[in-house]
Write an enzyme that holds these catalytic residues in place. Structure first.
Site, PDB file in Angstrom:
ATOM      1  N   ILE A 124       9.563  81.898  53.365  1.00  0.00           N
ATOM      2  CA  ILE A 124       9.274  82.658  54.585  1.00  0.00           C
ATOM      3  C   ILE A 124       9.547  81.747  55.776  1.00  0.00           C
ATOM      4  O   ILE A 124       9.612  80.524  55.624  1.00  0.00           O
ATOM      5  CB  ILE A 124       7.806  83.162  54.643  1.00  0.00           C
ATOM      6  N   LYS A 125       9.734  82.349  56.937  1.00  0.00           N
ATOM      7  CA  LYS A 125       9.923  81.543  58.144  1.00  0.00           C
ATOM      8  C   LYS A 125       8.690  81.724  59.022  1.00  0.00           C
ATOM      9  O   LYS A 125       8.631  82.647  59.830  1.00  0.00           O
ATOM     10  CB  LYS A 125      11.179  82.006  58.896  1.00  0.00           C
ATOM     11  N   ALA A 126       7.683  80.869  58.802  1.00  0.00           N
ATOM     12  CA  ALA A 126       6.464  80.927  59.609  1.00  0.00           C
ATOM     13  C   ALA A 126       6.470  79.735  60.560  1.00  0.00           C
ATOM     14  O   ALA A 126       6.921  78.646  60.200  1.00  0.00           O
ATOM     15  CB  ALA A 126       5.236  80.896  58.706  1.00  0.00           C
TER      16      ALA A 126
END
Ligand code: PPE
Length: 307
Positions: free
Chosen positions: A158-160
């Site tokens: 994920i791109k958090a």
């Protein structure tokens, strides 16, 4: 290099002037890294500006949001439309696109669910991520002392926003040692990825790249490169890669939306192959740049034209 300002940013349903896109200092995500984002590129083509793999990036944004317990108050189609409109409004031929979904001003503390979900999209011209000459001349990389987090610490796919502190520490360490970029290992000690890019090596004309379980972000560029390489007749294997395999590779390169395809010429002071950008790397780079610019009909399905 400073950000190249454009006219408008889209924020919470409205197109507003660039300078007015502001947030409060008690914005939840500023304190706890609780947001998610994407990085997308739009390229100039003969048929006008075209966004590369827009739907795939927006799908990943929704997946990241879901994992971070965020419900985005717009549909995927609505956000795609916003991006197309924003590029038109700003009259850009080529740009980088940054959608961000974050927790705004409402409550402090670790329960994010009490803070409102805010959504913004900015677009601006962004040149070569690893330096003007990186695509042609390649970069020097250092294996980082910072490891990538295992999936039971943070899901890597994920791109958090908060996850990027790990990338920042690796990046600055590499820069401080005189290198252009870092290469991070996973918790087991196998090669994972760069701070903002995936990695490939070439050995005996076969491409190798770390698998999902090596704590990587499943890059959309990585996926495009796998398809392009296979179509060019190369074998591609997703396998665990040791540090030694990297040192002994014929060629190596980074891939990413911002980075595009950048040859790695040196790792930890050792030349990769003959120390020059590899032939197969440059061939794949050229095919990729043709694909994103709409110069190969085979890959036109990846483009969303801004019309
Ligand atoms: N790994 C990481 C950790 C990563 O951040 C990126 C993208 C990739 C792999 C490649 O993914 P893809 O873009 O889908 O091929 N990094 C984005 C953000 C860079 C930044 O500094 O900000 C990008 O390239 O847009």
């Amino acid at each position: 290099m400073s950000l190249k300002e454009t006219k408008y940013i889209w924020m919470n349903g409205e197109f507003i002037p660039w300078k007015e896109a502001k947030i409060h200092v008690l914005t939840h995500t500023l304190h706890y890294g609780s947001g998610v984002f994407e990085g997308i590129r739009c390229y100039k083509t003969v048929k006008g500006p075209a966004i590369f793999r827009l739907e795939d990036h927006i799908k990943r944004l929704y997946h990241s949001a879901e994992t971070c317990l965020i419900k985005i108050p717009y549909s995927e189609e609505e956000l795609c439309d916003v991006i197309v409109k924003l590029i038109k409004l700003n009259e850009l031929e080529e740009c980088y696109i940054r959608p961000i979904v974050f927790r705004g001003y409402g409550e402090m503390g670790l329960n994010p669910l009490k803070s409102p979900v805010e959504v913004a999209v900015a677009v601006w011209p962004w040149g070569a991520y690893l330096g003007e000459e990186s695509l042609r001349k390649g970069v020097r990389a250092k294996i980082s002392s910072y490891r990538r987090f295992p999936s039971n610490v943070l899901p890597s796919n994920i791109k958090a926003t908060g996850m990027y502190l790990n990338s920042i520490l690796a990046k600055v360490e590499a820069l401080n040692h005189g290198y252009d970029e870092a290469i991070m290992l996973d918790f087991r000690g196998y090669v994972s990825e760069g701070p903002g890019e995936n990695i490939f090596l070439v050995k005996n004309k076969t491409l190798l790249t770390p698998p999902e379980h090596a704590s990587i972000l499943i890059g959309i560029t990585r996926d495009s490169i796998i398809k392009i390489a296979k179509n060019l007749g190369y074998k591609v294997e997703e396998v665990d890669i040791t540090k030694e395999m990297l040192y002994e590779a014929d060629e190596a390169f980074f891939t990413g939306t911002a980075t595009e395809v950048v040859p790695i010429c040196e790792i930890d002071g050792k030349k990769v192959g003959d120390g020059k950008p590899g032939k197969i790397t440059l061939r794949i780079q050229s095919e990729y740049l043709k694909a994103v610019r709409g110069e190969n009909p085979e890959y036109e399905c990846w483009l969303t034209y801004v019309v």
